[in-house]
Write a protein that holds these residues in place. Structure first.
Motif, mmCIF file in Angstrom:
data_model
loop_
_atom_site.group_PDB
_atom_site.id
_atom_site.type_symbol
_atom_site.label_atom_id
_atom_site.label_comp_id
_atom_site.label_asym_id
_atom_site.label_seq_id
_atom_site.Cartn_x
_atom_site.Cartn_y
_atom_site.Cartn_z
ATOM 1 N N ILE A 275 1.040 -1.139 -0.275
ATOM 2 C CA ILE A 275 -0.055 -0.155 -0.387
ATOM 3 C C ILE A 275 1.330 1.397 0.146
ATOM 4 C CG2 ILE A 275 -1.132 1.385 1.684
ATOM 5 C CD1 ILE A 275 -3.051 -0.705 0.195
ATOM 6 N N VAL A 276 2.113 1.560 0.946
ATOM 7 C CA VAL A 276 2.551 2.962 1.043
ATOM 8 C C VAL A 276 3.609 2.491 -0.078
ATOM 9 C CG1 VAL A 276 4.303 3.903 2.503
ATOM 10 C CG2 VAL A 276 2.023 2.447 3.733
ATOM 11 N N TYR A 277 4.516 1.949 -0.451
ATOM 12 C CA TYR A 277 5.897 1.603 -1.139
ATOM 13 C C TYR A 277 5.363 1.191 -2.666
ATOM 14 C CZ TYR A 277 7.687 2.920 2.743
ATOM 15 O OH TYR A 277 8.158 3.201 4.530
ATOM 16 N N ILE A 278 4.444 0.592 -3.156
ATOM 17 C CA ILE A 278 4.255 0.561 -4.298
ATOM 18 C C ILE A 278 2.793 1.319 -4.324
ATOM 19 C CG2 ILE A 278 3.643 -1.457 -6.042
ATOM 20 C CD1 ILE A 278 5.321 -4.074 -3.611
ATOM 21 N N TYR A 279 1.084 1.457 -4.300
ATOM 22 C CA TYR A 279 0.492 1.912 -3.965
ATOM 23 C C TYR A 279 0.735 3.142 -4.381
ATOM 24 C CZ TYR A 279 -3.954 3.821 -4.907
ATOM 25 O OH TYR A 279 -5.111 4.070 -4.981
ATOM 26 N N GLY A 280 1.031 3.661 -3.170
ATOM 27 C CA GLY A 280 1.760 4.886 -2.424
ATOM 28 C C GLY A 280 1.060 5.034 -1.773
ATOM 29 N N GLY A 281 1.549 5.649 -0.566
ATOM 30 C CA GLY A 281 0.810 6.073 0.507
ATOM 31 C C GLY A 281 -0.313 7.297 0.196
ATOM 32 N N GLU A 286 -4.946 10.029 -0.772
ATOM 33 C CA GLU A 286 -6.010 11.038 -1.242
ATOM 34 C C GLU A 286 -7.408 9.712 -1.638
ATOM 35 O OE1 GLU A 286 -3.836 11.800 -4.822
ATOM 36 O OE2 GLU A 286 -3.141 13.514 -4.173
ATOM 37 N N ASP A 287 -7.307 8.698 -1.418
ATOM 38 C CA ASP A 287 -8.218 8.125 -1.859
ATOM 39 C C ASP A 287 -9.392 7.906 -1.097
ATOM 40 O OD1 ASP A 287 -7.461 6.962 -4.429
ATOM 41 O OD2 ASP A 287 -6.643 5.758 -3.934
ATOM 42 N N ILE A 288 -8.893 8.066 0.407
ATOM 43 C CA ILE A 288 -9.412 7.928 1.697
ATOM 44 C C ILE A 288 -9.921 9.108 1.661
ATOM 45 C CG2 ILE A 288 -9.075 8.428 3.817
ATOM 46 C CD1 ILE A 288 -6.930 6.375 4.168
ATOM 47 N N GLU A 289 -9.407 10.574 1.363
ATOM 48 C CA GLU A 289 -10.066 12.010 1.956
ATOM 49 C C GLU A 289 -11.091 11.696 0.439
ATOM 50 O OE1 GLU A 289 -7.054 15.179 2.731
ATOM 51 O OE2 GLU A 289 -6.914 14.868 0.962
ATOM 52 N N TRP A 303 -0.327 9.794 10.655
ATOM 53 C CA TRP A 303 -0.583 8.459 9.665
ATOM 54 C C TRP A 303 0.456 9.118 8.938
ATOM 55 C CZ3 TRP A 303 -3.711 6.654 12.652
ATOM 56 C CH2 TRP A 303 -4.395 6.480 12.982
ATOM 57 N N ARG A 304 0.992 9.190 8.030
ATOM 58 C CA ARG A 304 1.696 8.871 7.355
ATOM 59 C C ARG A 304 3.766 8.591 8.237
ATOM 60 N NH1 ARG A 304 0.781 14.119 4.654
ATOM 61 N NH2 ARG A 304 0.520 13.434 2.456
ATOM 62 N N ILE A 305 4.055 8.932 9.858
ATOM 63 C CA ILE A 305 4.808 8.704 9.713
ATOM 64 C C ILE A 305 4.679 7.465 10.529
ATOM 65 C CG2 ILE A 305 5.679 8.541 12.416
ATOM 66 C CD1 ILE A 305 5.142 11.412 11.591
ATOM 67 N N CYS A 306 3.463 6.747 11.074
ATOM 68 C CA CYS A 306 2.936 5.064 11.385
ATOM 69 C C CYS A 306 3.469 4.553 10.363
ATOM 70 C CB CYS A 306 1.339 5.447 11.517
ATOM 71 S SG CYS A 306 1.278 6.204 13.513
ATOM 72 N N TRP A 307 2.518 4.889 9.013
ATOM 73 C CA TRP A 307 2.310 3.714 7.428
ATOM 74 C C TRP A 307 4.307 3.696 7.299
ATOM 75 C CZ3 TRP A 307 -2.529 6.586 5.135
ATOM 76 C CH2 TRP A 307 -3.413 6.304 6.511
ATOM 77 N N PHE A 308 4.528 5.378 7.133
ATOM 78 C CA PHE A 308 5.674 5.346 6.186
ATOM 79 C C PHE A 308 7.102 4.287 6.894
ATOM 80 C CE2 PHE A 308 3.634 7.932 3.272
ATOM 81 C CZ PHE A 308 4.086 7.615 2.115
ATOM 82 N N PHE A 309 7.143 4.484 8.844
ATOM 83 C CA PHE A 309 7.914 3.894 9.101
ATOM 84 C C PHE A 309 7.550 3.413 10.779
ATOM 85 C CE2 PHE A 309 10.861 4.686 13.115
ATOM 86 C CZ PHE A 309 12.218 4.338 11.981
ATOM 87 N N ILE A 310 6.888 3.978 11.432
ATOM 88 C CA ILE A 310 6.898 2.480 12.587
ATOM 89 C C ILE A 310 6.033 1.790 12.406
ATOM 90 C CG2 ILE A 310 5.917 3.092 14.633
ATOM 91 C CD1 ILE A 310 5.866 5.898 14.378
ATOM 92 N N CYS A 378 2.705 -3.640 -13.127
ATOM 93 C CA CYS A 378 2.382 -4.331 -12.025
ATOM 94 C C CYS A 378 2.544 -3.037 -11.194
ATOM 95 C CB CYS A 378 3.178 -6.060 -11.827
ATOM 96 S SG CYS A 378 2.603 -6.304 -13.277
ATOM 97 N N CYS A 379 2.912 -2.553 -10.948
ATOM 98 C CA CYS A 379 3.098 -1.447 -9.565
ATOM 99 C C CYS A 379 2.320 -0.394 -9.305
ATOM 100 C CB CYS A 379 4.576 -1.354 -9.185
ATOM 101 S SG CYS A 379 5.595 -2.587 -9.033
ATOM 102 N N ARG A 380 2.054 -0.586 -10.531
ATOM 103 C CA ARG A 380 0.664 1.399 -11.176
ATOM 104 C C ARG A 380 -0.692 0.427 -11.489
ATOM 105 N NH1 ARG A 380 3.958 3.362 -16.106
ATOM 106 N NH2 ARG A 380 5.870 5.037 -14.784
#
Length: 419
Positions: A275-281, A286-289, A303-310, A378-380
């Motif tokens: 979700i974060v690194y292939i589809y794009g966080g 933006e989809d959630i918004e 949420w960016r800090i959580c999803w991308f790192f923590i 395939c990653c798009r």
């Protein structure tokens, strides 16, 4: 419990016979699940009764002598804090959260697909997570207050009457309930609560499978939903017969130790990376918004800090730590699984997660261009990726092909950005 209820054999090598009354109980449970879901998830209803029973047990337990000792063992001066230094504890805690929230194995995806597009999934997620954790703590008080009374009555330390796993639910706690006045009433309430909790978990599991089938074959499921649902229940009943043999408890423990542990952790790590690194966080945000409305950058910072790192780092740390400190599974304090049993456990994990790389390879092979171009394509997101209904697409997804007009239906009928 071991000699009468389970008729437990000496080990995994001695399968023995199917225990007929356990098989009938298994059949009854699947009949209930099938009957509740044959018209879809809406017919399963909502189960609030376990909260009522927990409250009754907590009030009753709090009035007993020795209850305070049990609470202090649970969360107080007698708690064994050093357990937090064990990798197995963190793995079990993580997988318990994943299981109770249906995270990483499709439950949330399947059930949330029935929401309206603009449902506030953000507030739902916060509410469900908080309620889940509060319920776990609340249940702990109800359990350990009565175990404290049992320790008081038997004049033993609380640590000697507390067991873990199956023995806690089917030996220690029932024994404590048997020492209360009107013990059959408390025993009935407790086991009825366990039955409801188990059935509720199975509702989500079956709905995950049937929703997946519906996404792949929407036209078939529209006509054959009832036979498919009942067929899944029959198949899982037959697969579960190994667990009601005389060696069944060893198989249940083996499946729980491997599949419910490392398997779900591996899936969770791959999901968040996907979700974060292939589809794009940022694209995901933006989809959630599109569903819940625009939010400020400050709102999404955490949420960016959580999803991308923590979250990925924490999950990877728990996964690697638990694998490095791996020890062969045991049942109780006396039985150690044979080498072939441990090998079967690892094979079960491999069988569960190997489909992820297999499907990835198949997608890359079917793509066009050289190897790098295939991987990139395939990653798009697909050209027709977006909200199913045209009224929800907005300018951002206005270019997508109307799936209703496609000859080859590729977008799941119940899929939305809730996925």
């Amino acid at each position: 419990f071991s000699k009468v209820a389970l008729q437990r054999s000496s080990g995994l090598n001695e399968t023995g016979n199917i225990v007929w009354y356990l098989a009938l109980c298994l059949l009854l449970s699947w009949i209930i699940v099938g009957a509740a879901l044959f018209k879809g998830i809406k017919s399963s209803g909502k189960v609030f009764f376990p909260y009522v029973i927990l409250l009754i047990l907590l009030v009753r337990g709090a009035t007993l002598e020795g209850a305070l000792d049990g609470i202090e063992y649970y969360i107080g001066r007698q708690s064994n804090i050093t357990k937090l230094m064990e990798a197995e504890v963190w793995k079990d805690a993580a997988t318990q959260i994943f299981y109770s929230l249906s995270v990483a194995w499709g439950g949330l995806v399947a059930l949330s697909s029935y929401n309206k597009f603009h449902n506030n999934c953000y507030s739902d997620a916060i509410l469900v997570c908080v309620t889940n954790c509060v319920t776990s703590v609340f249940a702990g008080f109800a359990i350990f207050s009565i175990l404290g009374h049992m320790a008081f009555v038997s004049d033993r330390p609380v640590s000697e009457v507390v067991d873990s796993g199956f023995d806690l639910a089917f030996v220690a706690y029932p024994e404590a309930l048997s020492k209360l006045p009107v013990s059959p009433l408390w025993s009935f309430l407790f086991f009825f609560m366990l039955l409801l909790l188990g059935l509720d978990s199975q509702f989500a599991s079956i709905e995950t499978l049937t929703t997946t089938i519906q996404d792949i074959y929407p036209k078939v499921m529209k006509k054959l939903r009832i036979p498919v649902t009942l067929g899944v229940c029959v198949l899982l009943f037959l697969l579960g017969l190994i667990c009601v043999t005389q060696a069944g408890i060893y198989w249940v423990n083996l499946i729980d130790h491997f599949c419910a542990g490392w398997g779900i952790l591996i899936a969770a790590v791959l999901e968040i990376i996907g979700i974060v690194y292939i589809y794009g966080g940022n694209r995901f945000i933006e989809d959630i918004e599109m569903m819940i409305g625009k939010k400020s950058r400050l709102f999404w910072l955490w949420w960016r800090i959580c999803w991308f790192f923590i979250t990925p780092v924490l999950l990877m740390a728990i996964l690697v730590w638990s694998l490095v400190t791996f020890s062969p599974p045991t049942y109780g304090s006396t039985y150690t699984y044979p080498t072939w049993g441990t090998a079967v456990g690892w094979c079960m994990i491999i069988f569960c997660v190997i489909w992820i790389p297999i499907v990835a390879i198949v997608k890359v092979v079917k793509a066009e261009g050289n190897l790098w171009q295939r991987i990139v394509s395939c990653c798009r997101p697909a050209a027709n990726w977006g909200p199913y209904l045209e009224c929800h697409r907005g300018e951002r997804y206005s270019h997508i092909i109307d799936p209703k007009k496609e000859k080859e239906h590729e977008i799941p009928t119940v899929s939305a950005f809730v996925y």
